[in-house]
Scaffold this motif. Sequence first.
Motif, PDB file in Angstrom:
ATOM      1  N   ARG A  30      38.157  62.500 159.214  1.00  0.00           N
ATOM      2  CA  ARG A  30      36.781  62.308 159.668  1.00  0.00           C
ATOM      3  C   ARG A  30      35.887  62.288 158.431  1.00  0.00           C
ATOM      4  O   ARG A  30      35.984  63.165 157.591  1.00  0.00           O
ATOM      5  CB  ARG A  30      36.328  63.445 160.577  1.00  0.00           C
ATOM      6  N   MET A  31      35.027  61.303 158.345  1.00  0.00           N
ATOM      7  CA  MET A  31      34.143  61.210 157.182  1.00  0.00           C
ATOM      8  C   MET A  31      32.676  61.336 157.555  1.00  0.00           C
ATOM      9  O   MET A  31      31.833  61.513 156.689  1.00  0.00           O
ATOM     10  CB  MET A  31      34.386  59.913 156.405  1.00  0.00           C
ATOM     11  N   MET A  32      32.377  61.249 158.857  1.00  0.00           N
ATOM     12  CA  MET A  32      30.998  61.352 159.309  1.00  0.00           C
ATOM     13  C   MET A  32      31.012  61.779 160.775  1.00  0.00           C
ATOM     14  O   MET A  32      31.843  61.302 161.542  1.00  0.00           O
ATOM     15  CB  MET A  32      30.313  59.990 159.161  1.00  0.00           C
ATOM     16  N   GLU A  33      30.110  62.681 161.122  1.00  0.00           N
ATOM     17  CA  GLU A  33      30.088  63.151 162.501  1.00  0.00           C
ATOM     18  C   GLU A  33      28.676  63.585 162.883  1.00  0.00           C
ATOM     19  O   GLU A  33      28.019  64.312 162.149  1.00  0.00           O
ATOM     20  CB  GLU A  33      31.051  64.331 162.651  1.00  0.00           C
ATOM     21  N   PHE A  34      28.230  63.080 164.019  1.00  0.00           N
ATOM     22  CA  PHE A  34      26.944  63.434 164.595  1.00  0.00           C
ATOM     23  C   PHE A  34      27.169  63.775 166.063  1.00  0.00           C
ATOM     24  O   PHE A  34      28.295  63.678 166.566  1.00  0.00           O
ATOM     25  CB  PHE A  34      25.945  62.282 164.463  1.00  0.00           C
ATOM     26  N   GLU A  35      26.124  64.101 166.767  1.00  0.00           N
ATOM     27  CA  GLU A  35      26.239  64.491 168.180  1.00  0.00           C
ATOM     28  C   GLU A  35      26.849  63.392 169.049  1.00  0.00           C
ATOM     29  O   GLU A  35      27.579  63.677 169.996  1.00  0.00           O
ATOM     30  CB  GLU A  35      24.857  64.863 168.710  1.00  0.00           C
ATOM     31  N   THR A  36      26.582  62.130 168.734  1.00  0.00           N
ATOM     32  CA  THR A  36      27.058  61.023 169.568  1.00  0.00           C
ATOM     33  C   THR A  36      27.962  60.046 168.827  1.00  0.00           C
ATOM     34  O   THR A  36      28.265  58.969 169.340  1.00  0.00           O
ATOM     35  CB  THR A  36      25.862  60.230 170.136  1.00  0.00           C
ATOM     36  N   PHE A  37      28.438  60.399 167.619  1.00  0.00           N
ATOM     37  CA  PHE A  37      29.138  59.440 166.766  1.00  0.00           C
ATOM     38  C   PHE A  37      30.123  60.169 165.855  1.00  0.00           C
ATOM     39  O   PHE A  37      29.800  61.208 165.296  1.00  0.00           O
ATOM     40  CB  PHE A  37      28.084  58.718 165.901  1.00  0.00           C
ATOM     41  N   ILE A  38      31.331  59.612 165.691  1.00  0.00           N
ATOM     42  CA  ILE A  38      32.320  60.133 164.742  1.00  0.00           C
ATOM     43  C   ILE A  38      32.951  58.935 164.042  1.00  0.00           C
ATOM     44  O   ILE A  38      33.287  57.937 164.689  1.00  0.00           O
ATOM     45  CB  ILE A  38      33.424  60.965 165.439  1.00  0.00           C
ATOM     46  N   TRP A  40      36.017  57.772 161.010  1.00  0.00           N
ATOM     47  CA  TRP A  40      37.196  58.138 160.224  1.00  0.00           C
ATOM     48  C   TRP A  40      37.379  57.109 159.129  1.00  0.00           C
ATOM     49  O   TRP A  40      37.156  55.928 159.330  1.00  0.00           O
ATOM     50  CB  TRP A  40      38.447  58.146 161.102  1.00  0.00           C
ATOM     51  N   GLY A  41      37.819  57.568 157.963  1.00  0.00           N
ATOM     52  CA  GLY A  41      38.099  56.676 156.847  1.00  0.00           C
ATOM     53  C   GLY A  41      37.922  57.400 155.541  1.00  0.00           C
ATOM     54  O   GLY A  41      37.734  58.617 155.503  1.00  0.00           O
ATOM     55  N   LYS A  42      37.992  56.648 154.468  1.00  0.00           N
ATOM     56  CA  LYS A  42      37.820  57.189 153.121  1.00  0.00           C
ATOM     57  C   LYS A  42      36.865  56.294 152.359  1.00  0.00           C
ATOM     58  O   LYS A  42      37.025  55.066 152.355  1.00  0.00           O
ATOM     59  CB  LYS A  42      39.163  57.261 152.381  1.00  0.00           C
ATOM     60  N   ILE A  43      35.893  56.895 151.699  1.00  0.00           N
ATOM     61  CA  ILE A  43      34.975  56.128 150.872  1.00  0.00           C
ATOM     62  C   ILE A  43      35.793  55.407 149.804  1.00  0.00           C
ATOM     63  O   ILE A  43      36.624  56.007 149.131  1.00  0.00           O
ATOM     64  CB  ILE A  43      33.902  57.039 150.253  1.00  0.00           C
ATOM     65  N   GLY A  44      35.587  54.112 149.695  1.00  0.00           N
ATOM     66  CA  GLY A  44      36.341  53.302 148.747  1.00  0.00           C
ATOM     67  C   GLY A  44      37.702  52.879 149.263  1.00  0.00           C
ATOM     68  O   GLY A  44      38.423  52.156 148.587  1.00  0.00           O
ATOM     69  N   GLY A  45      38.067  53.319 150.478  1.00  0.00           N
ATOM     70  CA  GLY A  45      39.364  52.966 151.058  1.00  0.00           C
ATOM     71  C   GLY A  45      39.249  51.745 151.950  1.00  0.00           C
ATOM     72  O   GLY A  45      38.221  51.061 151.973  1.00  0.00           O
ATOM     73  N   PRO A  46      40.295  51.484 152.718  1.00  0.00           N
ATOM     74  CA  PRO A  46      40.264  50.346 153.637  1.00  0.00           C
ATOM     75  C   PRO A  46      39.245  50.583 154.753  1.00  0.00           C
ATOM     76  O   PRO A  46      38.693  51.680 154.887  1.00  0.00           O
ATOM     77  CB  PRO A  46      41.692  50.287 154.179  1.00  0.00           C
ATOM     78  N   ALA A  47      39.016  49.579 155.553  1.00  0.00           N
ATOM     79  CA  ALA A  47      38.057  49.674 156.653  1.00  0.00           C
ATOM     80  C   ALA A  47      38.359  50.882 157.542  1.00  0.00           C
ATOM     81  O   ALA A  47      39.520  51.211 157.779  1.00  0.00           O
ATOM     82  CB  ALA A  47      38.086  48.390 157.477  1.00  0.00           C
ATOM     83  N   GLY A  48      37.321  51.529 157.996  1.00  0.00           N
ATOM     84  CA  GLY A  48      37.456  52.683 158.875  1.00  0.00           C
ATOM     85  C   GLY A  48      37.131  52.327 160.309  1.00  0.00           C
ATOM     86  O   GLY A  48      36.816  51.179 160.640  1.00  0.00           O
ATOM     87  N   ILE A  49      37.191  53.331 161.170  1.00  0.00           N
ATOM     88  CA  ILE A  49      36.853  53.143 162.580  1.00  0.00           C
ATOM     89  C   ILE A  49      35.932  54.265 163.016  1.00  0.00           C
ATOM     90  O   ILE A  49      35.990  55.375 162.484  1.00  0.00           O
ATOM     91  CB  ILE A  49      38.105  53.064 163.476  1.00  0.00           C
ATOM     92  N   ALA A  50      35.077  53.953 163.971  1.00  0.00           N
ATOM     93  CA  ALA A  50      34.140  54.939 164.496  1.00  0.00           C
ATOM     94  C   ALA A  50      34.061  54.799 166.008  1.00  0.00           C
ATOM     95  O   ALA A  50      34.350  53.738 166.566  1.00  0.00           O
ATOM     96  CB  ALA A  50      32.756  54.726 163.883  1.00  0.00           C
ATOM     97  N   ILE A  51      33.663  55.893 166.653  1.00  0.00           N
ATOM     98  CA  ILE A  51      33.389  55.879 168.089  1.00  0.00           C
ATOM     99  C   ILE A  51      31.951  56.338 168.280  1.00  0.00           C
ATOM    100  O   ILE A  51      31.439  57.138 167.499  1.00  0.00           O
ATOM    101  CB  ILE A  51      34.350  56.790 168.885  1.00  0.00           C
ATOM    102  N   THR A  52      31.320  55.811 169.306  1.00  0.00           N
ATOM    103  CA  THR A  52      29.931  56.186 169.555  1.00  0.00           C
ATOM    104  C   THR A  52      29.577  56.069 171.023  1.00  0.00           C
ATOM    105  O   THR A  52      30.142  55.239 171.736  1.00  0.00           O
ATOM    106  CB  THR A  52      28.969  55.297 168.728  1.00  0.00           C
ATOM    107  N   LYS A  53      28.685  56.918 171.453  1.00  0.00           N
ATOM    108  CA  LYS A  53      28.037  56.712 172.737  1.00  0.00           C
ATOM    109  C   LYS A  53      26.992  55.637 172.475  1.00  0.00           C
ATOM    110  O   LYS A  53      26.311  55.676 171.444  1.00  0.00           O
ATOM    111  CB  LYS A  53      27.402  57.997 173.237  1.00  0.00           C
ATOM    112  N   PRO A  54      26.846  54.647 173.358  1.00  0.00           N
ATOM    113  CA  PRO A  54      25.907  53.560 173.097  1.00  0.00           C
ATOM    114  C   PRO A  54      24.484  54.057 172.840  1.00  0.00           C
ATOM    115  O   PRO A  54      23.976  54.930 173.544  1.00  0.00           O
ATOM    116  CB  PRO A  54      25.978  52.711 174.362  1.00  0.00           C
ATOM    117  N   PHE A  55      23.850  53.482 171.828  1.00  0.00           N
ATOM    118  CA  PHE A  55      22.499  53.847 171.419  1.00  0.00           C
ATOM    119  C   PHE A  55      21.491  53.645 172.551  1.00  0.00           C
ATOM    120  O   PHE A  55      20.556  54.421 172.700  1.00  0.00           O
ATOM    121  CB  PHE A  55      22.086  53.027 170.188  1.00  0.00           C
TER     122      PHE A  55
END
Length: 126
Positions: A30-38, A40-55
């Motif tokens: 996990r590289m970033m996490e908020f109340e409605t969003f998480i 995963w990935g590495k800065i400078g690494g390959p593309a990451g993935i995220a999940i979110t509750k719609p804005f």
Amino acid sequence: MIGYVTVGTNDLPRAAKFYDAIAAEMDAPRMMEFETFIAWGKIGGPAGIAITKPFDGNVASVGNGVMVAFEAKDKDQVQRLYDIALANGGVCEGPPGPRGDGFYASYFRDPDGNKLNAFVMGPAAA
């Protein structure tokens, strides 16, 4: 080219469990996490993935024809990612196997119905 991909969820804790397991196999913390969003990935690494509750506050829905593909190291990792997905609430969309010359893949959906794929190409697919 692609920095990261975000998919919607209606149940963040359930989706987090699914993607935590997939990300652990891919060595992507996990590289970033908020109340409605998480994310995963590495800065400078390959593309990451995220999940979110719609804005917009509406229900998350699956895009018809949309799929996110995880590039695996080898056929064994394609199998492991498929097994991890199914063990964590995912649904089979096509078991691991050859899908043409030099392409080996599995297809599955996350608990929200987002279509995913794990694949290898070239010599690793042989």
